[in-house]
Scaffold this active site. Structure first.
Site, PDB file in Angstrom:
ATOM      1  N   GLY A  86       0.802  -1.107  -0.115  1.00  0.00           N
ATOM      2  CA  GLY A  86      -0.037  -0.003  -0.104  1.00  0.00           C
ATOM      3  C   GLY A  86       0.783   1.221  -0.224  1.00  0.00           C
ATOM      4  O   GLY A  86       0.419   2.375   0.424  1.00  0.00           O
ATOM      5  N   LYS A  88       6.526  16.949  -3.863  1.00  0.00           N
ATOM      6  CA  LYS A  88       6.830  17.221  -2.574  1.00  0.00           C
ATOM      7  C   LYS A  88       8.185  18.343  -2.373  1.00  0.00           C
ATOM      8  O   LYS A  88       8.103  18.863  -1.512  1.00  0.00           O
ATOM      9  CB  LYS A  88       7.387  15.777  -1.813  1.00  0.00           C
ATOM     10  CG  LYS A  88       6.121  14.922  -1.708  1.00  0.00           C
ATOM     11  CD  LYS A  88       6.451  13.338  -1.317  1.00  0.00           C
ATOM     12  CE  LYS A  88       5.096  12.425  -1.083  1.00  0.00           C
ATOM     13  NZ  LYS A  88       5.676  11.147  -1.080  1.00  0.00           N
TER      14      LYS A  88
HETATM   15  N1  HSE Z   1       3.406   6.677  -3.103  1.00  0.00           N
HETATM   16  C1  HSE Z   1       3.885   7.905  -1.997  1.00  0.00           C
HETATM   17  C2  HSE Z   1       5.377   7.190  -1.671  1.00  0.00           C
HETATM   18  C3  HSE Z   1       2.991   7.768  -1.001  1.00  0.00           C
HETATM   19  O1  HSE Z   1       5.668   6.014  -1.847  1.00  0.00           O
HETATM   20  O2  HSE Z   1       5.943   7.751  -0.834  1.00  0.00           O
HETATM   21  C4  HSE Z   1       3.065   8.877   0.039  1.00  0.00           C
HETATM   22  O3  HSE Z   1       3.131  10.246  -0.431  1.00  0.00           O
END
Ligand code: HSE
Length: 412
Positions: free
Chosen positions: A182, A200
């Site tokens: 997940g 980010k």
């Molecule tokens: N897909 C993202 C990660 C989820 O793996 O960091 C969290 O932003």
């Protein structure tokens, strides 16, 4: 009692409801009053859940409900999340989101609407999942000029690279495991192509330096080209490969922003951050280096940051939190070709002596790196620190070589 709504009952949204229910007594104490999840928007039905009666498929049920003062957006993606969040703010509801795509693309506009209407738009969970990073950057480190931010900002790729380094897993096997746990986005290309880390990086750059930085301004490379040979060479250098999002503040209030796999020496603190963990290093002129580490993806870590924002909004329901940045400015993010870099270059030479002569002419006295069982006509060397543009131009002019591949080396 304060009523909230949650948009989306996926990984993060369901985690938010779970934490609000499981930790209700503690959260009530922290917030100063109970928090009721009055409505949950989702197109699916969840008849087995004890709060099945709260679900709606109709966003207007939430928008028109004046009792609902705070809305959590946990849908992900730009549309309809942007439209719903904007509508909520315009209907005088504060918003909490974990949606980095939304904040990276539309943060300046949504923050301006929130400011205009004396509301809050909070998004701690959008960077670093459960790691407290945006508030510390904005508040606790406010006294500093921030010289640099560098982070492992994607849990999926850090998990995959860790498995590739420590267990010799292939790319596909490592990705399948990250999806199963997940961590990955619905479309995992956002993870492995670096787009998620780019979003980010944009949020960190916008907040730290006060003006919106858009994903299309940030040079972005993912980990899809990283091979077992790259892993071997990084190890031979005494390093590891990490996907790094980096913002460097430079003269004239300009920024270098980049997302790229980089070789980090194993004694760099970021090199020691493994699995789904994220880490963000902030370099302030007064405080020096500060490193924040924690779980950067997954249901409860991300929901932990969302619920903390909800509690903060409950406590500040009639006051604004001054988390803010302005619109962007063209030209503020510099072309990465002008940035300083050193690279590990690997190539196949028709004639290794001739290739070494060209390398010496272009780069001077370089350090060669060798790994066991490499083809005899393969050369790998470390460039001196030069501009990226100068390194690339020198490599492009080489004769009698093929398969040229360059990996950035992190120089702090
Ligand atoms: N897909 C993202 C990660 C989820 O793996 O960091 C969290 O932003």
């Amino acid at each position: 009692m304060i009523s909230i709504a949650v948009l989306g009952h996926g990984v993060v949204g369901s985690g938010v409801v779970e934490i609000l229910r499981n930790n209700a007594a503690h959260i009530t104490h922290k917030a100063g009053r109970p928090i009721e999840v009055k409505r949950i928007l989702d197109l699916r039905e969840f008849p087995e859940l004890p709060y099945a009666d709260r679900f709606t498929k109709n966003f207007d049920d939430i928008l028109a409900d004046e009792d609902i003062r705070i809305v959590v957006e946990a849908m992900g993606g730009l549309h309809p999340a942007y439209d719903f969040v904007k509508a909520c703010l315009l209907a005088d509801k504060s918003v909490v989101t974990s949606n980095k795509e939304l904040v990276a693309a539309k943060g300046d506009e949504l923050l301006a609407i929130a400011k205009e209407r004396n509301l809050n738009f909070l998004f701690e969970a959008s960077v670093g999942g459960g790691i407290p990073i945006l508030r510390p950057l904005d508040q606790c480190l406010a006294a500093n000029n921030i010289n640099e931010i560098a982070g492992i900002l994607n849990g999926t790729t850090n998990f995959m690279l860790t498995k590739m380094f420590e267990q010799g897993m292939g790319f596909d096997e490592a990705l399948a495991l990250a999806q199963q746990l997940g961590y990955a986005e619905r479309d995992p290309s956002a993870d492995v192509e670096g787009k998620d880390a780019c979003r980010k990086t944009c949020i960190l750059a916008s907040l730290a330096y006060g003006k919106h930085v858009s994903p299309d301004e940030v040079y972005t490379e993912g980990i899809t080209a990283i091979t077992k040979e790259d892993v071997q060479y990084a190890e031979a250098m005494g390093g590891v490969i990490k996907l790094i999002g980096r913002v460097v503040h430079t003269e004239g209030d300009r920024l270098y922003c980049m997302v790229s796999p980089m070789i980090l020496s194993t004694d760099n603190l970021l090199a020691q951050v493994k699995d789904v963990f994220n880490a963000v290093m902030v370099r302030g002129d007064s405080v020096g280096d500060v490193v924040f580490v924690g779980r950067g993806a997954g249901k409860l870590p991300t929901a932990s940051a969302v619920v903390a924002d909800v509690i903060d909004e409950v406590k500040h329901i009639t006051a604004r939190k001054y988390l803010f940045w302005e619109s962007g400015e063209p030209g503020r993010v510099l072309d990465h070709a002008q940035a300083s870099a050193a690279k590990l270059v690997r190539l196949t030479a028709e004639d290794t002596a001739a290739a070494k002569a060209q390398i010496a002419t272009a780069f001077g006295d370089v350090t060669y790196v060798t790994v066991p069982n490499a083809p005899t006509n393969e050369l790998a060397f470390i460039t001196p620190t030069m501009t990226e543009g100068a390194i690339d131009a020198a490599l492009a002019a080489f004769d009698g070589v093929s398969g040229v591949k360059a990996l950035r080396i992190y120089i702090g």
